[in-house]
Design a protein around this motif. Structure first.
Motif, PDB file in Angstrom:
ATOM      1  N   UNK A 239     -43.475  12.512 -19.462  1.00 38.55           N
ATOM      2  CA  UNK A 239     -42.462  12.571 -18.399  1.00 38.55           C
ATOM      3  C   UNK A 239     -42.414  11.249 -17.631  1.00 38.55           C
ATOM      4  N   UNK A 240     -43.592  10.697 -17.301  1.00 37.53           N
ATOM      5  CA  UNK A 240     -43.605   9.394 -16.634  1.00 37.53           C
ATOM      6  C   UNK A 240     -43.057   8.326 -17.574  1.00 37.53           C
ATOM      7  N   UNK A 241     -43.347   8.458 -18.857  1.00 36.89           N
ATOM      8  CA  UNK A 241     -42.784   7.532 -19.837  1.00 36.89           C
ATOM      9  C   UNK A 241     -41.272   7.591 -19.862  1.00 36.89           C
ATOM     10  N   UNK A 242     -40.720   8.794 -19.712  1.00 40.91           N
ATOM     11  CA  UNK A 242     -39.260   8.952 -19.664  1.00 40.91           C
ATOM     12  C   UNK A 242     -38.686   8.267 -18.427  1.00 40.91           C
ATOM     13  N   UNK A 243     -39.365   8.426 -17.275  1.00 40.49           N
ATOM     14  CA  UNK A 243     -38.908   7.774 -16.046  1.00 40.49           C
ATOM     15  C   UNK A 243     -38.951   6.259 -16.195  1.00 40.49           C
ATOM     16  N   UNK A 244     -40.030   5.749 -16.796  1.00 39.98           N
ATOM     17  CA  UNK A 244     -40.144   4.307 -17.017  1.00 39.98           C
ATOM     18  C   UNK A 244     -39.051   3.831 -17.966  1.00 39.98           C
ATOM     19  N   UNK A 245     -38.784   4.601 -19.004  1.00 35.67           N
ATOM     20  CA  UNK A 245     -37.744   4.231 -19.965  1.00 35.67           C
ATOM     21  C   UNK A 245     -36.367   4.153 -19.336  1.00 35.67           C
ATOM     22  N   UNK A 246     -36.041   5.136 -18.494  1.00 31.10           N
ATOM     23  CA  UNK A 246     -34.733   5.097 -17.829  1.00 31.10           C
ATOM     24  C   UNK A 246     -34.652   3.919 -16.870  1.00 31.10           C
ATOM     25  N   UNK A 247     -35.783   3.568 -16.250  1.00 27.25           N
ATOM     26  CA  UNK A 247     -35.786   2.430 -15.342  1.00 27.25           C
ATOM     27  C   UNK A 247     -35.645   1.104 -16.064  1.00 27.25           C
ATOM     28  N   UNK A 248     -36.212   1.011 -17.267  1.00 21.43           N
ATOM     29  CA  UNK A 248     -36.152  -0.231 -18.037  1.00 21.43           C
ATOM     30  C   UNK A 248     -34.842  -0.380 -18.798  1.00 21.43           C
ATOM     31  N   UNK A 249     -33.971   0.607 -18.723  1.00 20.77           N
ATOM     32  CA  UNK A 249     -32.760   0.601 -19.535  1.00 20.77           C
ATOM     33  C   UNK A 249     -31.734  -0.433 -19.090  1.00 20.77           C
ATOM     34  N   UNK A 250     -31.785  -0.857 -17.822  1.00 18.36           N
ATOM     35  CA  UNK A 250     -30.791  -1.804 -17.327  1.00 18.36           C
ATOM     36  C   UNK A 250     -31.008  -3.206 -17.862  1.00 18.36           C
ATOM     37  N   UNK A 251     -29.919  -3.896 -18.162  1.00 20.03           N
ATOM     38  CA  UNK A 251     -29.982  -5.299 -18.553  1.00 20.03           C
ATOM     39  C   UNK A 251     -29.392  -6.147 -17.426  1.00 20.03           C
ATOM     40  N   UNK A 252     -29.352  -7.443 -17.623  1.00 17.86           N
ATOM     41  CA  UNK A 252     -28.828  -8.266 -16.533  1.00 17.86           C
ATOM     42  C   UNK A 252     -28.802  -9.732 -16.893  1.00 17.86           C
ATOM     43  N   UNK A 253     -29.356 -10.558 -16.000  1.00 21.90           N
ATOM     44  CA  UNK A 253     -29.206 -12.005 -16.077  1.00 21.90           C
ATOM     45  C   UNK A 253     -29.684 -12.583 -17.406  1.00 21.90           C
ATOM     46  N   UNK A 254     -30.913 -12.263 -17.816  1.00 21.59           N
ATOM     47  CA  UNK A 254     -31.480 -12.885 -19.016  1.00 21.59           C
ATOM     48  C   UNK A 254     -30.662 -12.524 -20.246  1.00 21.59           C
ATOM     49  N   UNK A 255     -30.242 -11.267 -20.329  1.00 19.88           N
ATOM     50  CA  UNK A 255     -29.457 -10.823 -21.493  1.00 19.88           C
ATOM     51  C   UNK A 255     -28.133 -11.580 -21.580  1.00 19.88           C
ATOM     52  N   UNK A 256     -27.460 -11.747 -20.439  1.00 24.45           N
ATOM     53  CA  UNK A 256     -26.179 -12.441 -20.441  1.00 24.45           C
ATOM     54  C   UNK A 256     -26.369 -13.920 -20.754  1.00 24.45           C
ATOM     55  N   UNK A 257     -27.440 -14.515 -20.230  1.00 25.66           N
ATOM     56  CA  UNK A 257     -27.727 -15.924 -20.509  1.00 25.66           C
ATOM     57  C   UNK A 257     -27.947 -16.130 -22.010  1.00 25.66           C
ATOM     58  N   UNK A 258     -28.779 -15.288 -22.623  1.00 17.21           N
ATOM     59  CA  UNK A 258     -29.066 -15.413 -24.054  1.00 17.21           C
ATOM     60  C   UNK A 258     -27.800 -15.188 -24.884  1.00 17.21           C
ATOM     61  N   UNK A 259     -27.020 -14.175 -24.522  1.00 16.24           N
ATOM     62  CA  UNK A 259     -25.779 -13.895 -25.247  1.00 16.24           C
ATOM     63  C   UNK A 259     -24.805 -15.062 -25.123  1.00 16.24           C
TER      64      UNK A 259
END
Length: 595
Positions: free
Chosen positions: A329-349
């Protein structure tokens, strides 16, 4: 610079500021508004602005400064706090979506190199986005927060290193084993030089400048700009991308390199220049490259990549998190929290698009993927953490503990007794006899001036989590909090604001020192101090049947004939915390007040 370029710059900045502010008001990071407004005002829709050489130069410099700022915000000590769980979450949250993203692209007819770039972009997680959301949801003191921050740190760093290696191979063209070995040696030498410079040279430079009483913020800022752009250029020379050099430079600008106040000031300047000015230009102009045709021509690929981004990040984190022993269950909470992307992803893309590795359609899909996944984080993370709360499985994990209380008056001592049951408490007071009285009741009390660093050092305030200013003087409370804010990095600051006439604006100053109002309202504490001195008071504890905002609770008590003062909130595990503004009392928790 031509007038047309200035007009374009004005339109982009104005659009970035307006869209960022608007989306912030509904609880999302500004980067989403900047990307969306770039799509709207760019060639895809309205066509108000197009890319120009001026915007390209500013946006590229903005990315360099942004990556330096992200590096400055990263604290590698968080890895130790999250320990094994953070490493597992990072590996699962990167490797699984990376693999799925690669195969989706290659099976859809894309090149292997394009698949690798998409895999990296799908695998990263936004550190800056996590920080903002964790603050907004009040989760910074939980184990989940440290696991999320460590996971974001590891996955982003891993993504940057893999990206740097790929970038080197791409620039080298066709490579043989000798070429691969040469590239690997250059990368190792770069990291060795950067590490030696950051660990040994930079601290000595800081010590030398401090010894000569150089305290001009502009001088330090200029020096660090030279270091950031210098390491960026060095990274380019060895075949890496400049963003990695900037990131590494930021990582080494840490506590102890310069004076605490200088470090804090420089961090603010980097924040304002990068996030407030230059980086938004990059994200808005990134939106210019988005094509809406993907919804017609590549809808299936869009849905597949978004699907593997969600499933890969969440399920990968849950599966790899199981050996941590913290539960799925804590793993699920961590997974949902890590799901967002942002600056680094856009920079690499964006770099992948610039190098011709990915098409404009793939780039557009990655931008939409970043937007959709980040939009999901507050909703899914709120749901999963509330689920853990109801089950009593939301684990607190403080990096600092304890309370430093300014003022050892009778009311402060009563509050201190409650907090001392489960935390370390130390008092600071300028009145020696009052300090002696606190010591006679078993408390540690430092006699001294709160506005002198020697007093703070004697109290060891850097090791504490919370500073409470609880004197009868509004001005002293605010000055002390401002001093603590400027010189130290204390996560929480709670201040008493009295109802004295002529001091109505004092409460408006709290935001400037990132503080909250103790007791959740303006209170004249002198009568309460007197009641306690006269032993003319009693403590009452009541349980809450439903979740209530602390401010609403205070308002609901105003109609009662007998005045009361809320002291602490007791959670279901028995842990006590000060009653303050901008907090919630959950069902099953207790409020202890005096009357």
């Amino acid at each position: 610079m031509e007038g047309f370029d200035i007009l374009n710059l004005f339109i982009v900045l104005f659009a970035a500021w307006g869209a960022g502010a608007l989306i912030n008001r509904i609880g999302y990071p500004a980067i989403l508004g900047e990307l969306l407004v770039g799509v709207i005002i760019g060639p895809s829709l309205l066509g108000l602005v197009d890319t120009s050489s001026t915007l390209v130069i500013i946006s590229e410099a903005g990315v360099i400064l942004l990556m330096a700022y992200i590096g400055m915000e990263i604290n590698f000590k968080d890895l130790g706090k999250a320990s094994w769980a953070g490493l597992l979450a990072a590996i699962g949250g990167f490797v699984v979506p990376f693999g799925l993203g690669y195969y989706v692209v290659t099976l859809s007819g894309g090149s292997s190199m394009a698949g690798l770039f998409v895999g990296i972009a799908v695998g990263v997680t936004s550190l800056a986005t996590k920080s903002r959301i964790l603050v907004d949801l009040g989760l910074l003191d939980t184990r989940i927060a440290y696991v999320l921050m460590a996971g974001a740190l590891i996955s982003d760093t891993l993504a940057l290193i893999i990206f740097a290696g790929l970038s080197s191979f791409i620039d080298a063209g066709a490579v043989n084993m000798a070429e691969i070995l040469f590239i690997a040696i250059k990368i190792i030498l770069f990291f060795a030089f950067a590490t030696a410079f950051g660990l040994y040279v930079l601290p000595r430079v800081g010590k030398w400048m401090s010894g000569r009483n150089i305290e001009n913020r502009t001088t330090y800022f200029t020096l660090l700009l030279l270091i950031v752009f210098g390491l960026s250029e060095l990274a380019e020379l060895v075949g890496l991308h400049g963003i990695l050099g900037a990131f590494v430079a930021g990582v080494f600008i840490k506590d102890g390199v310069f004076h605490d106040k200088i470090t804090k000031d420089i961090t603010r300047v980097f924040h304002d220049v990068s996030i407030g000015f230059m980086a938004p230009i990059f994200f808005v102009t990134a939106g210019f490259h988005v094509t809406l045709d993907v919804f017609k021509t590549d809808l299936q690929l869009l849905l597949l990549i978004v699907g593997v981004a969600f499933a890969g990040k969440i399920l990968g984190t849950v599966l790899f998190y199981l050996p941590s022993g913290n539960g799925w269950r804590e793993g699920l909470a961590v997974g949902t929290g890590m799901n967002g992307r942002g600056a680094v992803e856009i920079v690499i893309a964006g770099i992948g698009l610039q190098k011709g590795i990915i098409s404009q359609e793939i780039f557009s899909i990655l931008v939409f993927m970043a937007i959709l996944t980040t939009l999901s984080v507050p909703v899914l993370l709120t749901w999963t953490t509330n689920w853990l709360k109801k089950r009593g499985e939301l684990v607190k994990q403080f990096s600092r503990q304890g309370y430093v209380i300014l003022g050892a008056n009778p009311l402060a001592l009563v509050l201190g007794k409650h907090l001392a049951e489960t935390n370390k408490v130390i008092f600071i007071d300028a009145n020696k006899s009052i300090c002696e009285e606190a010591k006679s009741q078993g408390f540690d009390c430092i006699h001294g001036n709160i506005l002198e660093e020697s007093t703070l050092n004697e109290a060891g305030i850097k090791d504490f989590r919370t500073f409470i200013a609880l004197t009868v003087n509004n001005e002293i409370n605010l000055l002390a909090s401002q001093f603590v804010y400027d010189t130290l990095f204390i996560p929480e600051k709670f201040i008493v604001i009295s109802r004295n006439k002529g001091e109505g604006g004092s409460i408006n100053l709290l935001s400037s020192v990132s503080a909250s109002t103790l007791f959740s309202s303006k209170v004249d504490i002198q009568p309460w101090i007197q009641k306690i001195q006269d032993s003319n008071y009693r403590e009452v504890a009541i349980s809450m049947s439903q979740k209530t905002d602390t401010r609403d609770w205070v308002k609901s008590q105003d109609s009662e004939s007998k005045p009361l003062l809320p002291l602490v909130i007791v959670d279901r595990s028995g842990l006590k915390r000060p009653f303050r503004y901008n907090d919630f009392i959950d069902a099953g928790e207790k409020v202890i007040y005096i009357e």
